[in-house]
Design a protein around this motif. Structure first.
Motif, PDB file in Angstrom:
ATOM      1  N   GLU A  60     -65.031  60.652  62.861  1.00  0.00           N
ATOM      2  CA  GLU A  60     -66.299  59.974  63.122  1.00  0.00           C
ATOM      3  C   GLU A  60     -66.710  59.246  61.848  1.00  0.00           C
ATOM      4  OE1 GLU A  60     -69.869  61.477  65.499  1.00  0.00           O
ATOM      5  OE2 GLU A  60     -70.512  61.733  63.412  1.00  0.00           O
ATOM      6  N   VAL A  61     -67.064  57.990  62.001  1.00  0.00           N
ATOM      7  CA  VAL A  61     -67.460  57.166  60.866  1.00  0.00           C
ATOM      8  C   VAL A  61     -68.908  56.728  61.074  1.00  0.00           C
ATOM      9  CG1 VAL A  61     -67.017  55.032  59.598  1.00  0.00           C
ATOM     10  CG2 VAL A  61     -65.108  56.313  60.585  1.00  0.00           C
ATOM     11  N   VAL A  62     -69.730  56.944  60.052  1.00  0.00           N
ATOM     12  CA  VAL A  62     -71.111  56.459  60.057  1.00  0.00           C
ATOM     13  C   VAL A  62     -71.182  55.388  58.986  1.00  0.00           C
ATOM     14  CG1 VAL A  62     -73.534  57.038  59.749  1.00  0.00           C
ATOM     15  CG2 VAL A  62     -71.967  58.710  60.804  1.00  0.00           C
ATOM     16  N   SER A  63     -71.554  54.175  59.391  1.00  0.00           N
ATOM     17  CA  SER A  63     -71.536  53.043  58.472  1.00  0.00           C
ATOM     18  C   SER A  63     -72.853  52.276  58.551  1.00  0.00           C
ATOM     19  CB  SER A  63     -70.369  52.111  58.840  1.00  0.00           C
ATOM     20  OG  SER A  63     -70.281  51.039  57.945  1.00  0.00           O
ATOM     21  N   GLU A  64     -73.317  51.829  57.419  1.00  0.00           N
ATOM     22  CA  GLU A  64     -74.498  50.956  57.347  1.00  0.00           C
ATOM     23  C   GLU A  64     -74.013  49.537  57.109  1.00  0.00           C
ATOM     24  OE1 GLU A  64     -77.851  51.732  57.519  1.00  0.00           O
ATOM     25  OE2 GLU A  64     -77.497  53.881  57.823  1.00  0.00           O
ATOM     26  N   VAL A  65     -74.412  48.623  57.967  1.00  0.00           N
ATOM     27  CA  VAL A  65     -74.018  47.220  57.842  1.00  0.00           C
ATOM     28  C   VAL A  65     -75.257  46.412  57.484  1.00  0.00           C
ATOM     29  CG1 VAL A  65     -73.016  45.230  59.019  1.00  0.00           C
ATOM     30  CG2 VAL A  65     -72.180  47.532  59.531  1.00  0.00           C
ATOM     31  N   SER A  66     -75.216  45.762  56.338  1.00  0.00           N
ATOM     32  CA  SER A  66     -76.346  44.970  55.877  1.00  0.00           C
ATOM     33  C   SER A  66     -76.454  43.658  56.653  1.00  0.00           C
ATOM     34  CB  SER A  66     -76.199  44.662  54.387  1.00  0.00           C
ATOM     35  OG  SER A  66     -77.203  43.762  53.979  1.00  0.00           O
ATOM     36  N   LEU A  67     -77.664  43.331  57.050  1.00  0.00           N
ATOM     37  CA  LEU A  67     -77.928  42.044  57.697  1.00  0.00           C
ATOM     38  C   LEU A  67     -78.651  41.095  56.748  1.00  0.00           C
ATOM     39  CD1 LEU A  67     -79.052  43.371  61.197  1.00  0.00           C
ATOM     40  CD2 LEU A  67     -76.774  42.659  60.463  1.00  0.00           C
ATOM     41  N   ASP A  68     -78.770  41.492  55.486  1.00  0.00           N
ATOM     42  CA  ASP A  68     -79.433  40.667  54.481  1.00  0.00           C
ATOM     43  C   ASP A  68     -78.749  39.316  54.354  1.00  0.00           C
ATOM     44  OD1 ASP A  68     -81.163  42.721  53.969  1.00  0.00           O
ATOM     45  OD2 ASP A  68     -80.152  43.381  52.138  1.00  0.00           O
ATOM     46  N   GLY A  69     -79.527  38.279  54.232  1.00  0.00           N
ATOM     47  CA  GLY A  69     -79.008  36.939  54.005  1.00  0.00           C
ATOM     48  C   GLY A  69     -78.523  36.226  55.256  1.00  0.00           C
ATOM     49  N   MET A  70     -78.600  36.874  56.406  1.00  0.00           N
ATOM     50  CA  MET A  70     -78.137  36.229  57.633  1.00  0.00           C
ATOM     51  C   MET A  70     -79.256  35.390  58.238  1.00  0.00           C
ATOM     52  SD  MET A  70     -75.895  39.279  59.366  1.00  0.00           S
ATOM     53  CE  MET A  70     -75.566  38.305  60.812  1.00  0.00           C
ATOM     54  N   GLN A  71     -78.905  34.224  58.729  1.00  0.00           N
ATOM     55  CA  GLN A  71     -79.862  33.367  59.396  1.00  0.00           C
ATOM     56  C   GLN A  71     -80.014  33.815  60.841  1.00  0.00           C
ATOM     57  OE1 GLN A  71     -78.669  29.286  59.014  1.00  0.00           O
ATOM     58  NE2 GLN A  71     -78.728  29.320  56.794  1.00  0.00           N
ATOM     59  N   THR A  72     -81.157  33.516  61.423  1.00  0.00           N
ATOM     60  CA  THR A  72     -81.382  33.828  62.831  1.00  0.00           C
ATOM     61  C   THR A  72     -80.349  33.097  63.669  1.00  0.00           C
ATOM     62  OG1 THR A  72     -83.739  34.075  62.414  1.00  0.00           O
ATOM     63  CG2 THR A  72     -83.070  33.717  64.702  1.00  0.00           C
ATOM     64  N   GLY A  73     -79.772  33.767  64.628  1.00  0.00           N
ATOM     65  CA  GLY A  73     -78.771  33.129  65.474  1.00  0.00           C
ATOM     66  C   GLY A  73     -77.945  34.156  66.219  1.00  0.00           C
ATOM     67  N   ARG A  74     -76.896  33.684  66.860  1.00  0.00           N
ATOM     68  CA  ARG A  74     -76.000  34.548  67.623  1.00  0.00           C
ATOM     69  C   ARG A  74     -74.725  34.780  66.816  1.00  0.00           C
ATOM     70  NH1 ARG A  74     -76.784  34.660  73.483  1.00  0.00           N
ATOM     71  NH2 ARG A  74     -74.595  35.242  73.475  1.00  0.00           N
ATOM     72  N   TYR A  75     -74.285  36.012  66.783  1.00  0.00           N
ATOM     73  CA  TYR A  75     -73.091  36.399  66.050  1.00  0.00           C
ATOM     74  C   TYR A  75     -72.309  37.400  66.891  1.00  0.00           C
ATOM     75  CZ  TYR A  75     -75.664  34.632  61.989  1.00  0.00           C
ATOM     76  OH  TYR A  75     -76.370  33.862  61.117  1.00  0.00           O
ATOM     77  N   ARG A  76     -71.046  37.540  66.576  1.00  0.00           N
ATOM     78  CA  ARG A  76     -70.234  38.643  67.083  1.00  0.00           C
ATOM     79  C   ARG A  76     -69.876  39.508  65.884  1.00  0.00           C
ATOM     80  NH1 ARG A  76     -65.403  36.195  70.451  1.00  0.00           N
ATOM     81  NH2 ARG A  76     -64.917  38.398  70.652  1.00  0.00           N
TER      82      ARG A  76
END
Length: 94
Positions: A60-76
């Motif tokens: 089991e992996v627990v990971s924090e993914v930063s969304l800092d610096g991302m512009q509003t929009g759609r991503y995969r």
């Protein structure tokens, strides 16, 4: 963004968890993609495994993914295992 993933080793090789200067250990990686699947960033996050994983085993992996610096929009977002300094697992099966 917090991610919790249950990862199964369906291969025939041991996933080593201890970091080595020359690579060859496995981490949980995160890629940021456009809605069409083009890679924007390959290093959005890496999480070391808590232990070695035998073939047929799980971690089991627990990971924090930063969304800092991302512009509003759609991503995969693509989650994949990485054999560090060797390859992303996805690249071996395309």
């Amino acid at each position: 963004m917090k991610i919790v993933a249950l990862c199964e080793n369906v291969g025939e090789s041991l996933w080593l968890s201890n970091q080595r200067a020359f690579g060859g250990y496995v981490t949980f990686g995160v890629k940021l993609l456009t809605p069409n699947g083009h890679v924007i960033e390959e290093s959005r996050g890496r999480q070391r495994l808590s232990h070695d994983v035998m073939p047929g085993g799980y971690v089991e992996v627990v990971s924090e993914v930063s969304l800092d610096g991302m512009q509003t929009g759609r991503y995969r977002v693509l989650f994949d295992m990485v054999n560090e300094l060797v390859c992303w697992f996805q690249n071996r099966w395309i």
